[in-house]
Design a protein around this motif. Structure first.
Motif, PDB file in Angstrom:
ATOM      1  N   LEU A 112       0.807  -1.207   0.000  1.00 32.82           N
ATOM      2  CA  LEU A 112       0.000   0.000   0.000  1.00 32.82           C
ATOM      3  C   LEU A 112       0.847   1.268   0.000  1.00 32.82           C
ATOM      4  O   LEU A 112       0.330   2.352  -0.261  1.00 32.82           O
ATOM      5  N   ILE A 113       2.127   1.147   0.301  1.00 33.52           N
ATOM      6  CA  ILE A 113       3.018   2.302   0.291  1.00 33.52           C
ATOM      7  C   ILE A 113       3.493   2.538  -1.136  1.00 33.52           C
ATOM      8  O   ILE A 113       4.031   1.628  -1.774  1.00 33.52           O
ATOM      9  N   PRO A 114       3.298   3.741  -1.696  1.00 29.49           N
ATOM     10  CA  PRO A 114       3.825   4.007  -3.043  1.00 29.49           C
ATOM     11  C   PRO A 114       5.328   3.764  -3.090  1.00 29.49           C
ATOM     12  O   PRO A 114       6.049   4.075  -2.128  1.00 29.49           O
ATOM     13  N   LEU A 115       5.803   3.207  -4.178  1.00 28.03           N
ATOM     14  CA  LEU A 115       7.243   3.013  -4.318  1.00 28.03           C
ATOM     15  C   LEU A 115       7.942   4.367  -4.318  1.00 28.03           C
ATOM     16  O   LEU A 115       8.980   4.557  -3.675  1.00 28.03           O
ATOM     17  N   VAL A 116       7.344   5.321  -5.034  1.00 35.66           N
ATOM     18  CA  VAL A 116       7.867   6.686  -5.087  1.00 35.66           C
ATOM     19  C   VAL A 116       6.774   7.645  -4.644  1.00 35.66           C
ATOM     20  O   VAL A 116       5.659   7.595  -5.155  1.00 35.66           O
ATOM     21  N   GLN A 117       7.097   8.504  -3.690  1.00 36.07           N
ATOM     22  CA  GLN A 117       6.183   9.550  -3.233  1.00 36.07           C
ATOM     23  C   GLN A 117       6.951  10.869  -3.237  1.00 36.07           C
ATOM     24  O   GLN A 117       7.868  11.063  -2.440  1.00 36.07           O
ATOM     25  N   VAL A 118       6.586  11.752  -4.150  1.00 29.40           N
ATOM     26  CA  VAL A 118       7.236  13.056  -4.283  1.00 29.40           C
ATOM     27  C   VAL A 118       6.199  14.135  -3.993  1.00 29.40           C
ATOM     28  O   VAL A 118       5.098  14.105  -4.553  1.00 29.40           O
ATOM     29  N   ASP A 119       6.545  15.079  -3.123  1.00 31.57           N
ATOM     30  CA  ASP A 119       5.622  16.151  -2.753  1.00 31.57           C
ATOM     31  C   ASP A 119       6.314  17.513  -2.825  1.00 31.57           C
ATOM     32  O   ASP A 119       7.324  17.728  -2.146  1.00 31.57           O
ATOM     33  N   ASP A 120       5.780  18.392  -3.665  1.00 33.38           N
ATOM     34  CA  ASP A 120       6.181  19.801  -3.753  1.00 33.38           C
ATOM     35  C   ASP A 120       7.699  19.948  -3.876  1.00 33.38           C
ATOM     36  O   ASP A 120       8.328  20.735  -3.160  1.00 33.38           O
ATOM     37  N   LEU A 121       8.271  19.219  -4.835  1.00 36.82           N
ATOM     38  CA  LEU A 121       9.723  19.194  -5.008  1.00 36.82           C
ATOM     39  C   LEU A 121      10.200  20.411  -5.797  1.00 36.82           C
ATOM     40  O   LEU A 121       9.641  20.751  -6.840  1.00 36.82           O
ATOM     41  N   HIS A 122      11.230  21.067  -5.277  1.00 38.24           N
ATOM     42  CA  HIS A 122      11.842  22.203  -5.956  1.00 38.24           C
ATOM     43  C   HIS A 122      13.346  21.969  -6.098  1.00 38.24           C
ATOM     44  O   HIS A 122      13.992  21.434  -5.191  1.00 38.24           O
ATOM     45  N   LYS A 123      13.879  22.389  -7.238  1.00 34.83           N
ATOM     46  CA  LYS A 123      15.317  22.273  -7.492  1.00 34.83           C
ATOM     47  C   LYS A 123      15.770  23.476  -8.311  1.00 34.83           C
ATOM     48  O   LYS A 123      15.190  23.773  -9.356  1.00 34.83           O
ATOM     49  N   GLU A 124      16.804  24.141  -7.809  1.00 30.03           N
ATOM     50  CA  GLU A 124      17.326  25.340  -8.475  1.00 30.03           C
ATOM     51  C   GLU A 124      18.800  25.135  -8.806  1.00 30.03           C
ATOM     52  O   GLU A 124      19.569  24.609  -7.999  1.00 30.03           O
ATOM     53  N   PHE A 125      19.181  25.526 -10.015  1.00 28.92           N
ATOM     54  CA  PHE A 125      20.597  25.567 -10.380  1.00 28.92           C
ATOM     55  C   PHE A 125      21.023  27.029 -10.425  1.00 28.92           C
ATOM     56  O   PHE A 125      20.316  27.879 -10.977  1.00 28.92           O
ATOM     57  N   ARG A 126      22.183  27.319  -9.846  1.00 25.68           N
ATOM     58  CA  ARG A 126      22.639  28.705  -9.787  1.00 25.68           C
ATOM     59  C   ARG A 126      24.043  28.814 -10.379  1.00 25.68           C
ATOM     60  O   ARG A 126      24.930  28.025 -10.068  1.00 25.68           O
ATOM     61  N   GLN A 127      24.199  29.774 -11.272  1.00 26.91           N
ATOM     62  CA  GLN A 127      25.505  30.079 -11.852  1.00 26.91           C
ATOM     63  C   GLN A 127      25.738  31.576 -11.705  1.00 26.91           C
ATOM     64  O   GLN A 127      25.132  32.392 -12.400  1.00 26.91           O
ATOM     65  N   GLY A 128      26.604  31.929 -10.750  1.00 25.87           N
ATOM     66  CA  GLY A 128      26.778  33.333 -10.440  1.00 25.87           C
ATOM     67  C   GLY A 128      25.498  33.896  -9.837  1.00 25.87           C
ATOM     68  O   GLY A 128      24.965  33.365  -8.864  1.00 25.87           O
ATOM     69  N   ASN A 129      25.018  34.972 -10.432  1.00 28.09           N
ATOM     70  CA  ASN A 129      23.778  35.589  -9.960  1.00 28.09           C
ATOM     71  C   ASN A 129      22.549  35.095 -10.715  1.00 28.09           C
ATOM     72  O   ASN A 129      21.441  35.589 -10.494  1.00 28.09           O
ATOM     73  N   ILE A 130      22.764  34.144 -11.626  1.00 30.45           N
ATOM     74  CA  ILE A 130      21.667  33.645 -12.446  1.00 30.45           C
ATOM     75  C   ILE A 130      21.139  32.337 -11.863  1.00 30.45           C
ATOM     76  O   ILE A 130      21.895  31.379 -11.688  1.00 30.45           O
ATOM     77  N   ALA A 131      19.853  32.291 -11.548  1.00 30.08           N
ATOM     78  CA  ALA A 131      19.216  31.085 -10.994  1.00 30.08           C
ATOM     79  C   ALA A 131      18.262  30.498 -12.030  1.00 30.08           C
ATOM     80  O   ALA A 131      17.496  31.224 -12.670  1.00 30.08           O
TER      81      ALA A 131
END
Length: 235
Positions: free
Chosen positions: A5-24
């Motif tokens: 009954l447990i999902p193999l994958v459970q992802v909630d409100d995932l955020h990912k940022e890449f930053r190069q210098g002042n540029i995100a």
């Protein structure tokens, strides 16, 4: 709650940022999804939409900035680097577009690598490698080296390496990207067969023909899920 009954994958409100210098660059913006055992999910979308970033996060190859990701009920955000490596080796198989085989090693030794990292004995390694190579119809090439094989054969070996440890989750990044249509079709037929045998697969692909082979499709745009379902009409 039972494992079923447990999902193999459970992802909630995932955020990912890449930053190069002042540029995100916001690579993932509020991704939420569930993947059940036995699913075959295709992640689609244009280049730069976050497909491979999401796959790398699911494969514990990359971290995320906020949100949560549970794999088999394990909260991955609290894992150390060493723990992530052990969880990845035990639970996840990864197939890369560029195969990532080691040219100086035989097919057998390439496929055996995940088991050697687990510390498996020689007899167990031999049995499991033979089984994995047989599953992709490449047992007769075990003594060959990667540069003696076609691109399609090398991708089969890469799939065998991903499968040899009996992972809970098989992650596949553009598996047909470096193949002609004939070999691409053969690889997709193999993935469909593995799915029918119970393997849980998440595949990133830009090819709409192949995304339709999956039981579910998730479409990304600018790091967000814009559509999800069994049958998507992709422009």
């Amino acid at each position: 709650m039972t494992e079923q009954l447990i999902p193999l994958v459970q992802v909630d409100d995932l955020h990912k940022e890449f930053r190069q210098g002042n540029i995100a660059t916001l690579a993932l913006q509020g991704i939420s999804l569930q993947i059940q055992r036995g699913d075959f999910v295709a992640i689609t979308g244009p280049s730069g939409c976050g497909k491979s970033t999401l796959l790398n996060v699911l494969g514990l190859l990359d971290s995320f900035d906020s949100g949560s990701y549970q794999l088999s009920g394990i909260d991955t955000s609290t894992l150390t680097v060493d723990q992530r490596s052990k969880i990845r080796n035990k639970h996840i198989g990864f197939v890369f577009q560029s195969f990532n085989l080691i040219d100086s090693m035989t097919v057998f030794d390439n496929v055996a690598l995940p088991l050697l990292h687990r510390g498996c004995g020689k007899a167990e390694v031999a049995e499991k490698v033979e089984h994995a190579l047989s599953a992709v119809d490449m047992a007769h090439r075990s003594a060959f080296y990667p540069n003696q094989l076609s691109g399609g054969q090398q991708q089969r070996i890469a799939i065998a390496r991903a499968l040899v440890g009996s992972p809970d989750l098989l992650l596949v990044d553009e598996p047909t990207g470096n193949l002609d249509s004939k070999n691409g079709d053969a690889v997709m037929q193999m993935l469909q067969k593995l799915h029918q045998q119970g393997t849980t697969i998440v595949m990133v692909t830009h090819d709409h023909r192949y995304s339709r082979c999956a039981s579910r499709q998730i479409q990304l745009l600018d790091g967000q899920i814009i559509a999800s379902g069994q049958k998507l009409e992709v422009a």
